[in-house]
Design an enzyme around this catalytic site. Structure first.
Site, PDB file in Angstrom:
ATOM      1  N   ASP A  72       0.816  -1.203   0.000  1.00 17.89           N
ATOM      2  CA  ASP A  72       0.000   0.000   0.000  1.00 17.89           C
ATOM      3  C   ASP A  72       0.853   1.259   0.000  1.00 17.89           C
ATOM      4  OD1 ASP A  72       0.904  -0.579   2.626  1.00 17.89           O
ATOM      5  OD2 ASP A  72      -1.059  -1.313   3.207  1.00 17.89           O
ATOM      6  N   ASN A 140      -6.905  -4.188  14.371  1.00 18.70           N
ATOM      7  CA  ASN A 140      -8.294  -4.509  14.002  1.00 18.70           C
ATOM      8  C   ASN A 140      -8.367  -5.641  12.974  1.00 18.70           C
ATOM      9  OD1 ASN A 140      -7.400  -3.301  11.685  1.00 18.70           O
ATOM     10  ND2 ASN A 140      -8.949  -1.691  11.618  1.00 18.70           N
ATOM     11  N   HIS A 142      -6.758  -5.954  10.196  1.00 23.15           N
ATOM     12  CA  HIS A 142      -6.583  -5.670   8.766  1.00 23.15           C
ATOM     13  C   HIS A 142      -5.303  -6.317   8.248  1.00 23.15           C
ATOM     14  CE1 HIS A 142      -4.349  -1.578   9.635  1.00 23.15           C
ATOM     15  NE2 HIS A 142      -3.460  -2.525   9.465  1.00 23.15           N
ATOM     16  N   GLU A 147      -9.534  -3.074   5.612  1.00 18.93           N
ATOM     17  CA  GLU A 147     -10.105  -2.887   6.942  1.00 18.93           C
ATOM     18  C   GLU A 147     -11.304  -3.830   7.125  1.00 18.93           C
ATOM     19  OE1 GLU A 147      -8.214  -1.277   8.772  1.00 18.93           O
ATOM     20  OE2 GLU A 147      -7.907   0.814   8.272  1.00 18.93           O
TER      21      GLU A 147
HETATM   22  C1  F6R Z   1       1.705  -1.826   6.000  1.00 20.51           C
HETATM   23  C2  F6R Z   1       0.371  -2.452   6.073  1.00 20.51           C
HETATM   24  C3  F6R Z   1      -0.304  -2.706   7.375  1.00 20.51           C
HETATM   25  C4  F6R Z   1       0.656  -3.088   8.524  1.00 20.51           C
HETATM   26  C5  F6R Z   1      -0.109  -3.243   9.842  1.00 20.51           C
HETATM   27  C6  F6R Z   1       0.824  -3.520  11.000  1.00 20.51           C
HETATM   28  O1  F6R Z   1       2.173  -1.744   4.674  1.00 20.51           O
HETATM   29  O2  F6R Z   1      -0.208  -2.738   5.063  1.00 20.51           O
HETATM   30  O3  F6R Z   1      -1.272  -3.705   7.215  1.00 20.51           O
HETATM   31  O4  F6R Z   1       1.287  -4.297   8.185  1.00 20.51           O
HETATM   32  O5  F6R Z   1      -0.843  -2.080  10.092  1.00 20.51           O
HETATM   33  O6  F6R Z   1       1.686  -2.432  11.203  1.00 20.51           O
HETATM   34  P1  F6R Z   1       2.829  -2.490  12.300  1.00 20.51           P
HETATM   35  O7  F6R Z   1       3.806  -3.505  11.852  1.00 20.51           O
HETATM   36  O8  F6R Z   1       3.426  -1.093  12.310  1.00 20.51           O
HETATM   37  O9  F6R Z   1       2.165  -2.834  13.590  1.00 20.51           O
END
Ligand code: F6R
Length: 265
Positions: A72, A140, A142, A147
Site C-alpha cells: 500500500d 483490528n 486488517h 479494513e
Molecule cells: C503496512 C500495512 C499494514 C501493517 C499493519 C501492522 O504496509 O499494510 O497492514 O502491516 O498495520 O503495522 P505495524 O507492523 O506497524 O504494527
C-alpha cells in the site's frame, strides 16, 4: 493447513521469517531468472529487513533479479515525504541491497487517476505473480489496508482508513491531523490469489486479540486476516506476546485441525 511458528521475541520472529524468505529466494532463483516478493511497511518487519540486509552482505542472497510489490501507499504523500511508504522502503531495505529501483513497485499515491493506477498495479501483480508475500496485521485484523468489512474478492483500490488505523499510524507523524486518511491498497484477492507463499508476522501484546480472532474466530470479511486460513501455504510468525491470547488453545491438545503449531528453537 496454516502453520503457526511461536517465537520468543520480535527479533526471533524477524529471523525465522527471514529464513523462509531467503530459502524461497534461493530455491526459486536456482531455476528462474526472477523472484517476486510482496512487502509490508510498519514496525513489525524491521527485524526481518535487518536480517535480509545481513544475508545480502554475507553473500547469501542477491537482489538483482528480485522484484518487489508493496502492499500500500498513502494517498497524497510524495515519494520523498518522510512518512511515505516509498521513503520507508528505501530507508529500511532498498538503499542497502542491490535491487534495481525500477524493480521496486508501489502504488502511486499521487496519481490523478486512481482507477487507472489501481488497475495498472493489479495487472502488474497478476502478470508477474508473487513468489512470497510478507504481511503484518493491524490491531483490528486488517491485512494491507483491507479494513474490517473488506470483501474476499477485493483488488487494488482506494480505501478509507479506520479511526483505529489512523490512530495507530499517528505515532509516526508530528501531529494527528497530518496522518493521511486514505490509501491505495492491494485487496484480499490480490494477496490470496496471486501468492505462492504467504508469511504474516505479528509481535507485541497490542496484536494478541487480533491474532486470536484471526486464528480461532469465523472466516469473515469483518476479520480480514481470517481469510489467510484459506491459503494453502501460509505461515504466521508470532512472538509470545502476540500469541498470548490464544496460546492456551493452539499450544495445547485442543488446537483446531486446520492449524499446525510449532515452537521456534
Ligand atoms: C503496512 C500495512 C499494514 C501493517 C499493519 C501492522 O504496509 O499494510 O497492514 O502491516 O498495520 O503495522 P505495524 O507492523 O506497524 O504494527
Amino acid at each position: 493447513m496454516l502453520r503457526v511458528v511461536i517465537c520468543k521475541n520480535p527479533d526471533e520472529v524477524g529471523y525465522q521469517a527471514s529464513r523462509q524468505v531467503i530459502e524461497s529466494m534461493q530455491r526459486t532463483l536456482a531455476k528462474s531468472d526472477r523472484y517476486v516478493l510482496g512487502l509490508p511497511t510498519g514496525e513489525t518487519p524491521l527485524p526481518l529487513y535487518g536480517y535480509l540486509i545481513a544475508a545480502f552482505y554475507a553473500g547469501e542472497i542477491d537482489f538483482s533479479a528480485v522484484h518487489t510489490f508493496n502492499l500500500d501507499e498513502y494517498v497524497g504523500l510524495p515519494p520523498n515525504h518522510a512518512q511515505s511508504y516509498r521513503y520507508f522502503m528505501m530507508r529500511n531495505l532498498f538503499d542497502f541491497v542491490n535491487i534495481p529501483v525500477h524493480q521496486t513497485h508501489m502504488p502511486n499515491g499521487l496519481t490523478r487517476d486512481v482507477n487507472q493506477e489501481c488497475a495498472r498495479y493489479e495487472r502488474l501483480i497478476e502478470s508477474l505473480g508473487i513468489d512470497l508475500w510478507v504481511l503484518g496485521i493491524g490491531r483490528n485484523e486488517h491485512i494491507a489496508f483491507n479494513e474490517p468489512g473488506s470483501s474476499r474478492e477485493s483488488k487494488t483500490r482506494k480505501v478509507k482508513l479506520t479511526l483505529d488505523t489512523i490512530e495507530a499510524n499517528a505515532r509516526f507523524f508530528e501531529s494527528h491531523d497530518q496522518v493521511p486518511t486514505e490509501a491505495l491498497s492491494v485487496g484480499i484477492s490480490t494477496v490470496l490469489d496471486n501468492s505462492k507463499e504467504i508469511v504474516l508476522m505479528a509481535t507485541g501484546l497490542s496484536k494478541a486479540q487480533a491474532i486470536a480472532i484471526a486464528l480461532l474466530g469465523p472466516v469473515s470479511g469483518w476479520i480480514p486476516a481470517s481469510y489467510l486460513r484459506e491459503h494453502e501455504h501460509c505461515t504466521f510468525y508470532l512472538d509470545k506476546l502476540a500469541a498470548s491470547n490464544c496460546e492456551q488453545v493452539i499450544g495445547e491438545g485442543v488446537c483446531p485441525e486446520y492449524l499446525e503449531v510449532v515452537y521456534a528453537e
